[in-house]
Design an enzyme around this catalytic site. Structure first.
Site, short mmCIF file in Angstrom:
data_model
loop_
_atom_site.label_atom_id
_atom_site.label_comp_id
_atom_site.label_asym_id
_atom_site.label_seq_id
_atom_site.Cartn_x
_atom_site.Cartn_y
_atom_site.Cartn_z
CG ASP A 1 -4.79 1.22 8.24
OD1 ASP A 1 -4.90 0.46 9.22
OD2 ASP A 1 -3.73 1.84 8.00
CB THR A 2 -9.00 4.46 10.12
OG1 THR A 2 -7.92 5.18 9.49
CG2 THR A 2 -9.40 5.20 11.38
CG ASP B 1 -1.94 1.01 1.31
OD1 ASP B 1 -2.43 1.41 0.24
OD2 ASP B 1 -2.33 1.40 2.44
CG HIS B 2 -0.44 4.89 0.15
ND1 HIS B 2 -0.82 5.86 -0.75
CD2 HIS B 2 -1.57 4.52 0.80
CE1 HIS B 2 -2.12 6.08 -0.62
NE2 HIS B 2 -2.60 5.27 0.29
N GLY C 1 -9.12 5.55 1.91
CA GLY C 1 -9.75 6.33 2.99
C GLY C 1 -11.19 5.95 3.22
CG ASP D 1 0.96 7.69 -3.38
OD1 ASP D 1 0.86 8.55 -4.28
OD2 ASP D 1 0.50 7.84 -2.24
CB SER E 1 -11.92 3.79 8.01
OG SER E 1 -11.20 2.61 7.86
CG HIS F 1 -5.39 7.81 3.55
ND1 HIS F 1 -4.72 8.47 2.55
CD2 HIS F 1 -5.65 6.57 3.04
CE1 HIS F 1 -4.56 7.68 1.50
NE2 HIS F 1 -5.13 6.52 1.77
N GLY F 2 -7.63 8.15 7.46
CA GLY F 2 -7.72 8.49 8.89
C GLY F 2 -9.15 8.73 9.34
#
Ligand code: 13P
Length: 285
Positions: free
Chosen positions: A231-232, A81-82, A208, A103, A210, A179-180
């Site tokens: 992810d988050t 990822d990234h 992003g 990325d 989540s 993201h986050g």
């Protein structure tokens, strides 16, 4: 069964659903995703960021995911990822990742195309799939930080040129997610996804994801998203379960007892997502 990113996303595209791409950092997270995928017969992508690789080591991540792919009978892709660092990307390819993300989205279009093309050339020569990013997705994902002011949406015409010139297998697009943890409710530009999907042939990726309402995610899948990154929400499930266990059992020191409820909570979170993405029951081998 370990498969390439291209194969797993091609099946999703043919059958109009999205594959969950879940970030992994340790054994318990990998086991939680494995339990969910196995129970729901869902193809999944297990992805590690450069930060995860720094934390756990590329050998551990690869071995754990390969073992999972032998133990459970669903298609699994192992994805970086990234990837922003050339050497890190090559290290993952050499270790057996079946998919990598380059990325280079912080660069101007021409430079993004040049760097992406270089990774596509190397990865494709050994049968590894490539995801790239066009537009700038806001928020923080480990080492990749994009402020609200810097975030820019993906232009459909640019996306068409980018995908054709680079030869990537999938494309991450910026359409309003970040993201986050979100401060308010995210506004996802579903029309833009449709426009990009109508001119770009390769599967589209939503980062992003989540905290994005489930009806929005369903609309995004309807508009053409084929890979959804989470992810988050897994981190939050892990941390929430550990915190409540420790506060209820302050004298417990056995890591197994502390981590078991966290593993279960993460598995439940992943199961919920898989059902929203429509990937349950889609394992074809
Ligand atoms: P979230 O942390 O918002 O789930 O995003 C994950 C992601 O897009 C990883 O690339």
């Amino acid at each position: 069964m370990l498969v390439t990113g291209k194969e797993i996303l091609q099946h999703a595209d043919d059958h109009q659903y999205a594959v969950g791409a879940f970030n992994v950092n340790n054994m318990e997270i990998i086991q939680a995703i494995a339990e969910a995928a196995d129970e729901l017969r869902a193809p999944v992508i297990l992805q590690a960021s450069q930060g995860a690789i720094k934390y756990a080591g590329v050998e551990y991540i690869t071995a754990l995911v390969k073992t999972t792919a032998e133990l459970i009978d669903v298609p699994i892709a192992l994805h970086l990822d990234h990837g922003t660092d050339f050497e890190e990307i090559i290290k993952c390819i050499r270790n057996g990742f079946t998919s990598v993300m380059i990325d280079a989205s912080k660069h101007e279009l021409e430079e993004n195309i040049r760097l992406t093309k270089e990774i596509v050339r190397i990865a494709h020569s050994v049968g590894v799939s490539v995801e790239a990013e066009l537009g700038k997705i806001g928020g923080t994902e480990d080492q990749v930080v994009v402020s609200e002011a810097e975030a820019t949406y993906t232009d459909p015409e640019e996306a068409k040129v980018f995908a054709e010139e680079t030869g990537v297998d999938s494309l991450a697009i910026a359409v309003g997610t970040a993201h986050g943890v979100y401060k308010g409710e995210p506004k996802v530009d579903i029309e833009r996804i449709k426009q990009i999907d109508s001119v770009v042939k390769v599967p589209l990726v939503l980062h992003g994801s989540s905290g994005v309402p489930y009806d929005t995610l369903e609309n995004a899948v309807g508009a053409g998203i084929r890979k959804i990154n989470i992810d988050t929400d897994i981190r939050a499930s892990f941390a929430g379960a550990v915190k409540s266990f420790v506060s209820e059992n302050p004298d417990e020191i056995d890591p197994r007892k502390i981590l078991k409820p966290a593993r279960q909570r993460m598995a439940d979170t992943v199961k919920e997502k898989i059902k929203v993405f429509g990937s349950d029951g889609k394992a074809w081998k």
